[in-house]
Design a protein around this motif. Structure first.
Motif, PDB file in Angstrom:
ATOM      1  N   ARG A   1       1.452   7.152  -0.304  1.00  0.00           N
ATOM      2  CA  ARG A   1       0.009   8.359  -0.678  1.00  0.00           C
ATOM      3  C   ARG A   1      -0.940   8.387   0.156  1.00  0.00           C
ATOM      4  N   PHE A   2      -1.660   6.392   0.351  1.00  0.00           N
ATOM      5  CA  PHE A   2      -2.676   6.376   0.707  1.00  0.00           C
ATOM      6  C   PHE A   2      -3.138   5.941   2.069  1.00  0.00           C
TER       7      PHE A   2
ATOM      8  N   TYR B   1      -2.948  -1.440 -11.191  1.00  0.00           N
ATOM      9  CA  TYR B   1      -4.261   0.203 -11.663  1.00  0.00           C
ATOM     10  C   TYR B   1      -3.140   0.514 -12.792  1.00  0.00           C
TER      11      TYR B   1
ATOM     12  N   LEU C   1      -9.344   0.390   3.079  1.00  0.00           N
ATOM     13  CA  LEU C   1      -7.583   0.358   1.684  1.00  0.00           C
ATOM     14  C   LEU C   1      -7.181  -0.427   0.751  1.00  0.00           C
TER      15      LEU C   1
ATOM     16  N   LYS D   1      -9.307  -0.648  -2.101  1.00  0.00           N
ATOM     17  CA  LYS D   1      -9.159  -0.415  -2.862  1.00  0.00           C
ATOM     18  C   LYS D   1      -7.221   0.152  -3.680  1.00  0.00           C
ATOM     19  N   GLN D   2      -6.713   0.369  -2.400  1.00  0.00           N
ATOM     20  CA  GLN D   2      -5.319   0.972  -2.793  1.00  0.00           C
ATOM     21  C   GLN D   2      -4.681  -0.241  -2.704  1.00  0.00           C
TER      22      GLN D   2
ATOM     23  N   ILE E   1       1.028  -0.987   0.095  1.00  0.00           N
ATOM     24  CA  ILE E   1      -0.065   0.472  -0.606  1.00  0.00           C
ATOM     25  C   ILE E   1       0.383   1.116   0.273  1.00  0.00           C
TER      26      ILE E   1
ATOM     27  N   ALA F   1      -1.166  -0.216  -5.578  1.00  0.00           N
ATOM     28  CA  ALA F   1      -2.312   0.116  -6.127  1.00  0.00           C
ATOM     29  C   ALA F   1      -1.338   0.924  -7.392  1.00  0.00           C
ATOM     30  N   ASP F   2       0.310   0.605  -6.929  1.00  0.00           N
ATOM     31  CA  ASP F   2       0.771   1.006  -8.087  1.00  0.00           C
ATOM     32  C   ASP F   2       1.419   0.060  -9.305  1.00  0.00           C
TER      33      ASP F   2
ATOM     34  N   ALA G   1      -5.105  -2.919   4.341  1.00  0.00           N
ATOM     35  CA  ALA G   1      -5.188  -3.271   3.043  1.00  0.00           C
ATOM     36  C   ALA G   1      -5.785  -4.847   2.928  1.00  0.00           C
TER      37      ALA G   1
END
Length: 89
Positions: free
Chosen positions: A28-29, A48, A38, A40-41, A25, A44-45, A89
């Motif tokens: 930035r989140f 998405y 959490l 959703k993130q 995670i 994340a890098d 997360a």
């Protein structure tokens, strides 16, 4: 909360080693002190594309990962900064 007795699930495998908490995670989140949203993130890098669309090559976005509740990871998963946001997360 009921104690966990048994999990019946397919597994999803991430065959990489040394995945740190910033990859699990991104920092930035980390703007919350609760667990809400959490997921959703999570990754994340990697999860998405630059335009925000799901990356079809990412292991959790593949159809065979749908419904999996167990993640099997390589050695040293979760290394780096100790922060509770990554397991949340």
């Amino acid at each position: 909360m009921e104690p966990l007795q048994r999990v019946h699930s397919k597994t999803v495998v991430i065959a990489s080693t040394n995945i740190d908490t910033d990859q699990i995670i991104p920092a930035r989140f980390l703007t919350t002190t609760t667990r809400e949203g959490l997921g959703k993130q999570l990754f994340a890098d990697w999860r998405y594309l630059a335009d925000g669309a799901p990356n079809p090559a990412f292991f959790l976005n593949r159809p065979e990962a749908a419904g999996c509740q167990v993640l099997v990871a390589g050695r040293n998963f979760g290394c780096g900064s100790s922060r509770e946001h990554a397991p949340w997360a």
